[in-house]
Design a protein around this motif. Structure first.
Motif, mmCIF file in Angstrom:
data_model
loop_
_atom_site.group_PDB
_atom_site.id
_atom_site.type_symbol
_atom_site.label_atom_id
_atom_site.label_comp_id
_atom_site.label_asym_id
_atom_site.label_seq_id
_atom_site.Cartn_x
_atom_site.Cartn_y
_atom_site.Cartn_z
ATOM 1 N N ALA A 76 47.056 56.939 45.001
ATOM 2 C CA ALA A 76 46.464 55.496 45.634
ATOM 3 C C ALA A 76 46.678 54.566 44.551
ATOM 4 N N VAL A 77 46.740 53.202 44.989
ATOM 5 C CA VAL A 77 46.687 52.239 44.355
ATOM 6 C C VAL A 77 45.745 51.019 44.710
ATOM 7 N N GLY A 78 44.817 50.326 44.080
ATOM 8 C CA GLY A 78 44.034 49.452 44.493
ATOM 9 C C GLY A 78 44.508 48.205 43.751
ATOM 10 N N ILE A 79 44.694 46.945 44.382
ATOM 11 C CA ILE A 79 44.854 45.680 43.690
ATOM 12 C C ILE A 79 43.872 44.546 43.923
ATOM 13 N N ASN A 80 43.009 44.433 42.832
ATOM 14 C CA ASN A 80 41.914 43.827 43.113
ATOM 15 C C ASN A 80 40.803 44.479 44.182
ATOM 16 N N ALA A 81 40.689 45.697 43.942
ATOM 17 C CA ALA A 81 40.163 46.457 45.092
ATOM 18 C C ALA A 81 38.475 46.115 45.303
ATOM 19 N N ALA A 82 38.381 45.859 46.603
ATOM 20 C CA ALA A 82 36.960 45.591 46.939
ATOM 21 C C ALA A 82 36.078 46.676 46.959
ATOM 22 N N ALA A 135 34.676 51.059 38.778
ATOM 23 C CA ALA A 135 34.875 51.893 39.789
ATOM 24 C C ALA A 135 35.930 53.167 38.974
ATOM 25 N N ALA A 136 36.948 52.751 37.924
ATOM 26 C CA ALA A 136 37.751 53.494 37.304
ATOM 27 C C ALA A 136 36.972 54.386 36.521
ATOM 28 N N ALA A 137 35.972 53.954 35.996
ATOM 29 C CA ALA A 137 35.140 54.606 34.947
ATOM 30 C C ALA A 137 34.446 55.871 35.792
ATOM 31 N N HIS A 138 34.317 55.915 37.119
ATOM 32 C CA HIS A 138 33.499 56.788 37.683
ATOM 33 C C HIS A 138 34.474 57.867 38.439
ATOM 34 N N MET A 139 35.921 57.506 38.358
ATOM 35 C CA MET A 139 36.724 58.385 39.170
ATOM 36 C C MET A 139 37.339 59.264 38.148
ATOM 37 N N GLU A 158 44.866 45.621 33.752
ATOM 38 C CA GLU A 158 44.164 44.238 34.037
ATOM 39 C C GLU A 158 45.375 43.289 33.606
ATOM 40 N N ILE A 159 45.428 42.096 34.489
ATOM 41 C CA ILE A 159 46.526 41.296 34.625
ATOM 42 C C ILE A 159 45.791 39.835 34.329
ATOM 43 N N ALA A 160 46.095 39.151 33.251
ATOM 44 C CA ALA A 160 45.595 38.171 32.701
ATOM 45 C C ALA A 160 46.246 36.786 33.544
ATOM 46 N N GLY A 161 45.251 35.866 33.763
ATOM 47 C CA GLY A 161 45.755 34.541 34.176
ATOM 48 C C GLY A 161 45.843 34.302 35.599
ATOM 49 N N PHE A 162 45.578 35.407 36.437
ATOM 50 C CA PHE A 162 45.612 35.229 38.007
ATOM 51 C C PHE A 162 44.433 35.480 38.652
ATOM 52 N N ILE A 199 44.564 48.159 39.612
ATOM 53 C CA ILE A 199 44.881 46.617 39.045
ATOM 54 C C ILE A 199 44.094 45.744 39.264
ATOM 55 N N ALA A 200 43.604 45.022 38.136
ATOM 56 C CA ALA A 200 42.905 43.791 38.415
ATOM 57 C C ALA A 200 43.292 42.617 37.709
ATOM 58 N N SER A 201 42.624 41.570 38.186
ATOM 59 C CA SER A 201 43.171 40.277 37.420
ATOM 60 C C SER A 201 41.915 39.373 37.091
ATOM 61 N N ASP A 202 42.104 38.991 35.947
ATOM 62 C CA ASP A 202 40.921 38.433 35.204
ATOM 63 C C ASP A 202 40.431 37.208 35.819
ATOM 64 N N LYS A 203 41.230 36.388 36.577
ATOM 65 C CA LYS A 203 40.734 35.070 37.122
ATOM 66 C C LYS A 203 40.242 35.382 38.624
ATOM 67 N N ASP A 204 40.164 36.502 39.116
ATOM 68 C CA ASP A 204 39.537 36.658 40.368
ATOM 69 C C ASP A 204 38.155 36.390 40.682
ATOM 70 N N ASN A 205 37.947 35.433 41.381
ATOM 71 C CA ASN A 205 36.690 34.779 41.668
ATOM 72 C C ASN A 205 36.079 35.595 43.048
ATOM 73 N N ALA A 206 36.970 36.502 43.643
ATOM 74 C CA ALA A 206 36.514 37.039 44.970
ATOM 75 C C ALA A 206 35.832 38.432 44.778
ATOM 76 N N VAL A 207 36.583 39.055 43.765
ATOM 77 C CA VAL A 207 36.410 40.503 43.391
ATOM 78 C C VAL A 207 36.690 40.518 42.037
ATOM 79 N N PRO A 208 35.606 40.215 41.007
ATOM 80 C CA PRO A 208 35.546 40.455 39.668
ATOM 81 C C PRO A 208 36.384 41.482 39.170
ATOM 82 N N ALA A 209 37.113 41.453 38.186
ATOM 83 C CA ALA A 209 37.681 42.466 37.355
ATOM 84 C C ALA A 209 36.761 43.702 37.025
ATOM 85 N N LYS A 210 35.539 43.255 36.786
ATOM 86 C CA LYS A 210 34.498 44.476 36.453
ATOM 87 C C LYS A 210 34.269 45.418 37.607
#
Length: 292
Positions: free
Chosen positions: A129-135, A248-252, A259-263, A232-243
């Motif tokens: 499975a893959v999550g992109i800016n996973a909620a 989540a990854a730390a608990h799986m 992480e992708i910068a700038g988007f 995969i997370a992006s550092d400028k995500d204002n809806a679902v922060p990369a954190k």
């Protein structure tokens, strides 16, 4: 939304078709070599399969790609308004996948679609499975109580979807909403989301999904989810922060974080090649692993 009302240049319109599988009338993009391993792409709340328009051509040289509009959103007509929550959508998408061929190598979800992808791990013999800016987070404080409650009230109120579509269905509001996620998008991207917001059925389906959304069960299962997962997370995500993805990854047990910068939140639309740079080698590695 009636597919006949889609603009002629709607992304992948020519490669989309109806799939009638009770209880829904699905609208599904299919592309790529039919003999290649399958990957399934799931959009987030308020979107449609069109949101993967830039990522699909980076995947099709290697994979058969299936991209459904989720029930009640885009052009998929929901056959049951009570089947718009996480568990029921995961069940229905899993049945759709099996009806279209072999179980997928991977299910790739954006935002809320990532939660559906992870929930499908209990229902489908998928390999990854893959999550992109996973909620995968909850609202804090009072918002955690009031937001779902407000969504339930709105979803049950007659004519509210029509009113919301009229209120929000203008270019200024849609562009402001997109910019607020950290992903302003180009002119074409803005116009495509405007088309969705202007459709009352799409708005009603999105409100219904929000009203029925429950993450507690999935979050409790993550520490025992023995499924290779790329977040995969992006550092400028204002809806679902990369954190959210980092935590989540730390608990799986089998999760990889990138992480992708700038988007922003819609990084797969803004910078599909950057997403593919992480996604393609990871998927290739999963394909080489022996099936469990």
């Amino acid at each position: 939304m009636d597919p006949s009302r889609l603009p002629q240049d709607w992304p992948y319109r020519a490669k989309s078709r109806h799939v009638r599988l009770s209880p829904h009338d699905w609208w599904v993009i299919e592309d790529g070599d039919a003999t290649a391993p399958t990957v399934v792409l799931l959009h987030g709340a308020g979107g449609s399969g069109h949101s993967f328009r830039a990522l699909i051509p980076l995947l099709t040289p290697h994979y058969r790609v299936i991209v459904p509009d989720l029930p009640g959103q885009g052009c998929t007509r929901a056959g049951g308004l009570r089947r718009l929550g996480l568990d029921t959508m995961a069940e229905d998408v899993s049945r759709l996948c099996l009806s279209l061929g072999p179980a997928p190598l991977a299910v790739i979800g954006h935002s809320a679609g990532a939660a559906i992808a992870l929930r499908m791990a209990d229902l489908l013999p998928m390999r990854a499975a893959v999550g992109i800016n996973a909620a995968l987070g909850s609202f804090d404080g009072a918002a955690g109580v009031m937001f779902p409650l407000m969504a339930r009230v709105l979803a049950a109120t007659p004519f509210v979807a029509t009113a919301a579509s009229r209120l929000w269905g203008n270019a200024t509001t849609v562009n402001k909403l997109l910019t607020g996620t950290g992903s302003p998008l180009d002119h074409d991207g803005q116009a495509q989301y405007l088309r969705l917001v202007q459709d009352k059925d799409h708005v009603a389906g999105t409100l219904g999904m929000m009203a029925q959304w429950r993450l507690d069960g999935l979050m409790a299962r993550l520490p025992s989810l023995a499924l290779p997962t790329l977040l995969i997370a992006s550092d400028k995500d204002n809806a679902v922060p990369a954190k959210v993805s980092r935590d989540a990854a730390a608990h799986m047990p089998l999760a990889t974080y990138a992480e992708i910068a700038g988007f922003g939140h819609l990084v797969h639309e803004e910078a599909a090649s950057a997403v593919a740079d992480h996604l393609l080698p990871w998927l290739a590695a999963q394909a080489r692993m022996p099936a469990a």
